[in-house]
Enzyme design. Structure first.
Site, PDB file in Angstrom:
ATOM      1  CE1 TYR A 275     -19.804   4.273 -14.940  1.00 38.53           C
ATOM      2  CE2 TYR A 275     -18.840   5.144 -12.927  1.00 38.53           C
ATOM      3  CZ  TYR A 275     -19.330   4.082 -13.660  1.00 38.53           C
ATOM      4  OH  TYR A 275     -19.353   2.833 -13.113  1.00 38.53           O
TER       5      TYR A 275
ATOM      6  NE  ARG B  19      -2.533   0.836   3.586  1.00 36.69           N
ATOM      7  CZ  ARG B  19      -1.880   1.678   4.401  1.00 36.69           C
ATOM      8  NH1 ARG B  19      -1.611   2.901   4.028  1.00 36.69           N
ATOM      9  NH2 ARG B  19      -1.492   1.284   5.600  1.00 36.69           N
TER      10      ARG B  19
ATOM     11  CE  LYS C  75     -16.058   0.056 -16.951  1.00 33.71           C
ATOM     12  NZ  LYS C  75     -16.421   1.414 -16.605  1.00 33.71           N
TER      13      LYS C  75
ATOM     14  CG  ASP D 260     -13.818   8.740 -17.026  1.00 33.42           C
ATOM     15  OD1 ASP D 260     -13.247   7.978 -17.827  1.00 33.42           O
ATOM     16  OD2 ASP D 260     -14.611   8.341 -16.145  1.00 33.42           O
TER      17      ASP D 260
HETATM   18  C1  LIG Z   1     -16.822   2.068 -15.382  1.00 35.06           C
HETATM   19  C2  LIG Z   1     -16.533   3.524 -15.428  1.00 35.06           C
HETATM   20  C3  LIG Z   1     -15.992   4.185 -14.324  1.00 35.06           C
HETATM   21  C4  LIG Z   1     -15.812   3.510 -12.986  1.00 35.06           C
HETATM   22  O1  LIG Z   1     -14.792   2.592 -13.037  1.00 35.06           O
HETATM   23  P1  LIG Z   1     -14.724   1.297 -12.062  1.00 35.06           P
HETATM   24  O2  LIG Z   1     -13.450   0.667 -12.482  1.00 35.06           O
HETATM   25  O3  LIG Z   1     -15.935   0.486 -12.335  1.00 35.06           O
HETATM   26  O4  LIG Z   1     -14.699   1.822 -10.675  1.00 35.06           O
HETATM   27  C5  LIG Z   1     -15.651   5.512 -14.468  1.00 35.06           C
HETATM   28  N1  LIG Z   1     -15.857   6.177 -15.616  1.00 35.06           N
HETATM   29  C6  LIG Z   1     -16.402   5.579 -16.694  1.00 35.06           C
HETATM   30  C7  LIG Z   1     -16.609   6.369 -17.932  1.00 35.06           C
HETATM   31  C8  LIG Z   1     -16.761   4.238 -16.625  1.00 35.06           C
HETATM   32  O5  LIG Z   1     -17.333   3.666 -17.671  1.00 35.06           O
END
Ligand SMILES: *Cc1c(COP(=O)(O)O)cnc(C)c1O
Length: 390
Positions: free
Chosen positions: A112, A59, A208, A183
């Site tokens: 999101y 950590r 993703k 993002d």
């Molecule tokens: C899935 C997603 C998140 C969150 O990510 P996690 O890994 O599920 O916590 C944030 N932004 C977007 C655009 C997403 O599709």
């Protein structure tokens, strides 16, 4: 940690030498350990004083995690990056490193949903205010910026896939001394490198496209050494959303094929969205790849889009008739997925707002996986035919 001494330059050397050469293995080992032992008292006290940089506890610093961070930083054209246990952990730790009680965030609309909920629950209770703007309306963004601490972008936005001129928005923010974050999960660094567009911090849900195989939940943030250093100094160890070595290893594995996967998602999705747009059952397709030209800075388009059916299509029947597109959240993996809009709108989580997300109940979101364009199109066409009322 002071006198211009940067621990992560050193850590980079540890990773580059030890990891890449271990047993001459082409794939790096997973350093699956919580702690690292010291040779003697002097070794330990030198490490605690920051005179010697080496992993102490996972950590904080772990060589496998570090290797992933360096790979992602290079892909984003950033000086540094830091991995997290999830995309949400990356978002919360990043924003809380730069924003505190009494501060204000300017965010583009249609975020999101869980980011919207983080802002509307925890941040609200912490007296952090959020002003939502239409990112396409640069005058509205300029009006909202004075006095704000952070500009939070998504381009394209979730579900409705609105795109913005990211460089123009980042320049506006810079004029007002406002930090810009984006993002970048949808485009991935293959199709958009926001650092080059003037954005300060680039966040990914690595669950993703970076992972790409639907077997890991993780997040990452890239930016300058100074800003990543600030996140690493407090939010990372104390909020504690650390990335696990095994998950980092899965991400390294996934990222080896990121460029070719992104091209395959793009090719299939452009073809499928074109056919949907021409289909009589479809009202609107929300996909940046259908526009005559992409917004500045976006070099390609990925596999996630939504579309709205005309009246006369039963969305439930459509969803149930699909065979290759499975009903499921998330996206970015090898597999094709569908989420019906009215299911998201009926979610119990608060705050929940159809206006905030821009989701129509007659819409569905599809992720186009790697199964092959014609097989996927045939699946969609058959399901639409089955779902036509009368
Ligand atoms: C899935 C997603 C998140 C969150 O990510 P996690 O890994 O599920 O916590 C944030 N932004 C977007 C655009 C997403 O599709």
């Amino acid at each position: 940690m002071n006198n211009g001494f940067d621990p992560f330059d050193e850590a980079s050397l540890i990773v580059a030498h030890d990891m890449n050469n271990a047993y001459d293995a082409v794939v790096p080992p997973i350093v699956q350990t919580s702690l690292f032992t010291f040779t003697d008292y002097d070794d330990m006290i030198a490490s605690y004083r920051g005179e010697k940089i080496r992993p102490i506890y996972t950590r904080g610093l772990n060589p496998t995690v570090r290797m992933f961070e360096e790979m992602l930083a290079r892909l984003e054209g950033a000086e540094d990056a830091i991995g997290f246990a999830s995309g949400m952990s990356a978002i919360s730790s990043t924003v809380l490193s730069f924003v505190g009680p009494g501060d204000r965030i300017v965010a583009v609309r249609h975020l999101y949903p869980d980011a919207f909920r983080l802002f509307g629950t925890f941040f609200k209770r912490m007296n952090i205010d959020v002003t939502y703007v239409d990112g396409k309306d640069e005058e509205a963004v300029a009006r909202a910026l004075p006095g704000a601490k952070l500009l939070y972008l998504e381009s394209p936005t979730s579900w409705v896939m609105e795109t913005h001129d990211v460089a123009a928005l980042a320049a506006l923010a810079k004029n007002h001394g406002v930090i810009t974050t984006i993002d970048n999960s949808w485009a991935s660094p293959i199709f958009q490198q926001p650092i080059a567009l003037g954005v300060d911090l680039v966040i990914h849900s690595a669950s993703k496209y970076l992972g790409g195989h639907s077997d890991v939940v993780a997040g990452v943030v890239a930016g300058s050494k100074e800003m990543i250093g600030r996140i690493r100094a407090e939010a990372y160890p104390y909020l504690g959303g650390k990335l696990s070595p095994f998950d980092a290893w899965l991400l390294i594995r996934g990222m080896r094929t990121l460029p070719i996967r992104m091209k395959a998602h793009e090719q299939s999705t452009i073809e499928i969205t074109k056919r949907l747009q021409a289909h009589e059952a479809v009202e609107t397709v929300c996909y940046p790849g259908l526009a005559n030209h992409l917004p500045p800075g976006l070099k390609g388009t990925s596999g996630l889009f939504s579309f709205i059916f005309r009246d006369g299509i039963n969305v439930r029947t459509f969803s149930d008739h699909l065979k290759l597109f499975k009903l499921g959240v998330s996206w970015g993996g090898h597999e094709s997925l569908i989420v019906p809009g009215d299911v998201v709108l009926s979610q119990k989580a608060q705050p929940n707002s159809a206006v905030a997300f821009g989701i129509s109940p007659r819409s569905v979101r599809l992720h186009v996986g790697l199964e092959g364009t014609e097989a996927l199109w045939s699946d969609i066409e058959t399901a639409i035919a089955a779902a036509s009322i009368g």
